[in-house]
Scaffold this active site. Structure first.
Site, mmCIF file in Angstrom:
data_model
loop_
_atom_site.group_PDB
_atom_site.id
_atom_site.type_symbol
_atom_site.label_atom_id
_atom_site.label_comp_id
_atom_site.label_asym_id
_atom_site.label_seq_id
_atom_site.Cartn_x
_atom_site.Cartn_y
_atom_site.Cartn_z
ATOM 1 N N CYS A 148 29.774 14.250 27.069
ATOM 2 C CA CYS A 148 30.399 13.233 26.237
ATOM 3 C C CYS A 148 30.537 11.912 26.576
ATOM 4 O O CYS A 148 31.706 11.498 27.551
ATOM 5 C CB CYS A 148 31.718 14.161 25.808
ATOM 6 N N CYS A 151 34.030 10.348 25.779
ATOM 7 C CA CYS A 151 35.039 11.018 26.509
ATOM 8 C C CYS A 151 35.107 10.447 27.846
ATOM 9 O O CYS A 151 35.945 9.948 28.238
ATOM 10 C CB CYS A 151 34.987 12.455 26.783
ATOM 11 N N ASP A 152 33.927 10.257 28.471
ATOM 12 C CA ASP A 152 33.746 9.908 29.848
ATOM 13 C C ASP A 152 33.217 8.218 29.947
ATOM 14 O O ASP A 152 33.297 8.004 31.221
ATOM 15 C CB ASP A 152 33.035 11.039 30.615
#
Ligand SMILES: Cc1cc2nc3c(=O)[nH]c(=O)nc-3n(C[C@H](O)[C@H](O)[C@H](O)COP(=O)(O)OP(=O)(O)OC[C@H]3O[C@@H](n4cnc5c(N)ncnc54)[C@H](O)[C@@H]3O)c2cc1C
Length: 335
Positions: A148, A151-152
């Site tokens: 992701c 997300c990261d």
């Protein structure tokens, strides 16, 4: 009908429990649905499946869930979700649904340790990112291996990262990563991309992106963090070590919908089809989170859908209880 009936009957060693709301899945969507149903006094039961907390439990830190200005650990967030749902009466069962019969209500759900008759069902079984299945991948997930970018990506400011895949997601996420990363290498096992033409052009024109064609990842190396990949050129057979600090794997997602096949409408990729009120094609059965969402795939969106699904389940139960109250008993109706 007594919707709060808990009917335990003997079925070999297993029990049959009659519940108002059964939530299948314990990710953000499942716990959020359970919280809302519990606060409506419906004593929901949550079947956790094999992964308590779902995908978010795999991640080291979540920095984009509102309410946590300093971020929150994935497992810590799951613990908080669970605690909050349990505080209002949700019951968590460490069990996995193996079969469902949605042909009539109450819906019958078979799990390893027992059976449930559910007046309403909220399906939040999520999706599973398809893994490379190479050494190092599992051990380094959340420590440089990610599924992701939204997300990261932020954790890879000024770092050299790799994206594995050649479809739309790989290119979209690769382009997104160039906001943070110093360089993004897209590794693809073929010499042409599957992604759409516009995305391909955007990626090829981006000075931070380069491509390694006809190449597969054989191993991911690192102790506490990724430091390199073992790559193989599939045409020449040549192998090399490729230094990188992050590996983003976008080779597809598989929605966990196998047990609903033939009973609920699925789209061509296997996701459950819902309307914008989280209704599936079966009245009383709702779906929320990634199992019905190939687009947003976030903790906050999944939790939001879970809440919406539970609100619809609550309404369904109220409406059916009212109908039941309005229908005169048979003897009375004959008079
Ligand atoms: C490594 C990683 C890092 C991520 N980081 C972030 C982040 O920082 N921020 C963010 O917003 N998003 C992040 N995401 C995405 C986010 O985790 C997901 O969008 C979110 O978890 C989806 O929630 P969900 O409840 O729909 O499903 P899932 O989290 O996929 O949960 C599905 C649940 O269903 C259960 N289940 C499946 N089959 C059955 C069955 N037959 N019976 C019973 N239970 C079953 C599973 O055990 C699991 O509990 C990340 C994802 C990954 C993989």
């Amino acid at each position: 009908m007594d919707f709060n009936l808990t009917n335990i009957t003997s079925n070999k060693s297993a029990s049959v429990q009659h519940v108002d709301v059964l939530v299948i899945g314990s990710g953000p969507a499942g716990f959020s649905a359970a919280l809302y149903a519990a606060r409506a006094d419906l004593n929901p039961v949550v079947l956790t499946g094999m992964e308590l907390g779902g995908q978010v439990s795999l991640t080291y830190a979540v920095e984009n869930y509102p309410g946590f200005p300093d971020g929150v650990g994935g497992t810590q967030l799951v613990e908080l979700f669970q605690k909050q749902a349990e505080r209002f009466g949700a019951r968590i069962e460490f069990d996995t649904a193996t079969e469902v019969d949605l042909s009539k209500r109450p819906f019958r759900v078979t799990a390893y340790n027992g059976e449930y008759l559910a007046e309403t069902l909220i399906i939040t079984t999520g999706a599973t990112p398809i893994h490379l299945e190479v050494p190092g991948e599992v051990e380094l997930t959340g420590r440089g291996v990610s599924y992701c970018a939204t997300c990261d990506g932020w954790f890879f400011k000024d770092k050299d990262v790799v994206v594995v895949g050649g479809g739309d997601s790989a290119l979209e996420e690769g382009i997104f990563l160039t906001r943070y990363a110093k360089s993004v290498t897209i590794i693809h096992r073929r010499d042409t991309l599957r992604a759409g033409a516009i995305l391909q052009k955007r990626a090829m024109d981006n000075p931070k992106i380069k491509f390694l064609w006809n190449t597969v990842v054989e191993e991911i190396h690192g102790e506490d963090a990724v430091h390199s990949l073992r790559l193989k050129n599939v045409t020449s057979g040549e192998k090399m070590d490729y230094p990188t600090q992050g590996v983003f794997i976008f080779i597809g997602h598989r929605p966990n919908t196998q047990i609903f096949e033939g009973q609920l409408d699925l789209d061509e990729h296997g996701y459950l089809v819902t309307d914008n009120l989280m209704h599936t094609n079966m009245p009383g059965v709702y779906a929320a989170g990634e199992v019905a969402d190939p687009v947003f795939r976030q903790v906050v969106t999944s939790a939001g859908m879970g809440a919406a699904a539970a609100m619809q389940a609550i309404l369904f139960i109220q409406e059916h209880a009212e109908e039941q109250a309005e229908t005169p008993p048979l003897a009375e109706a004959k008079l």
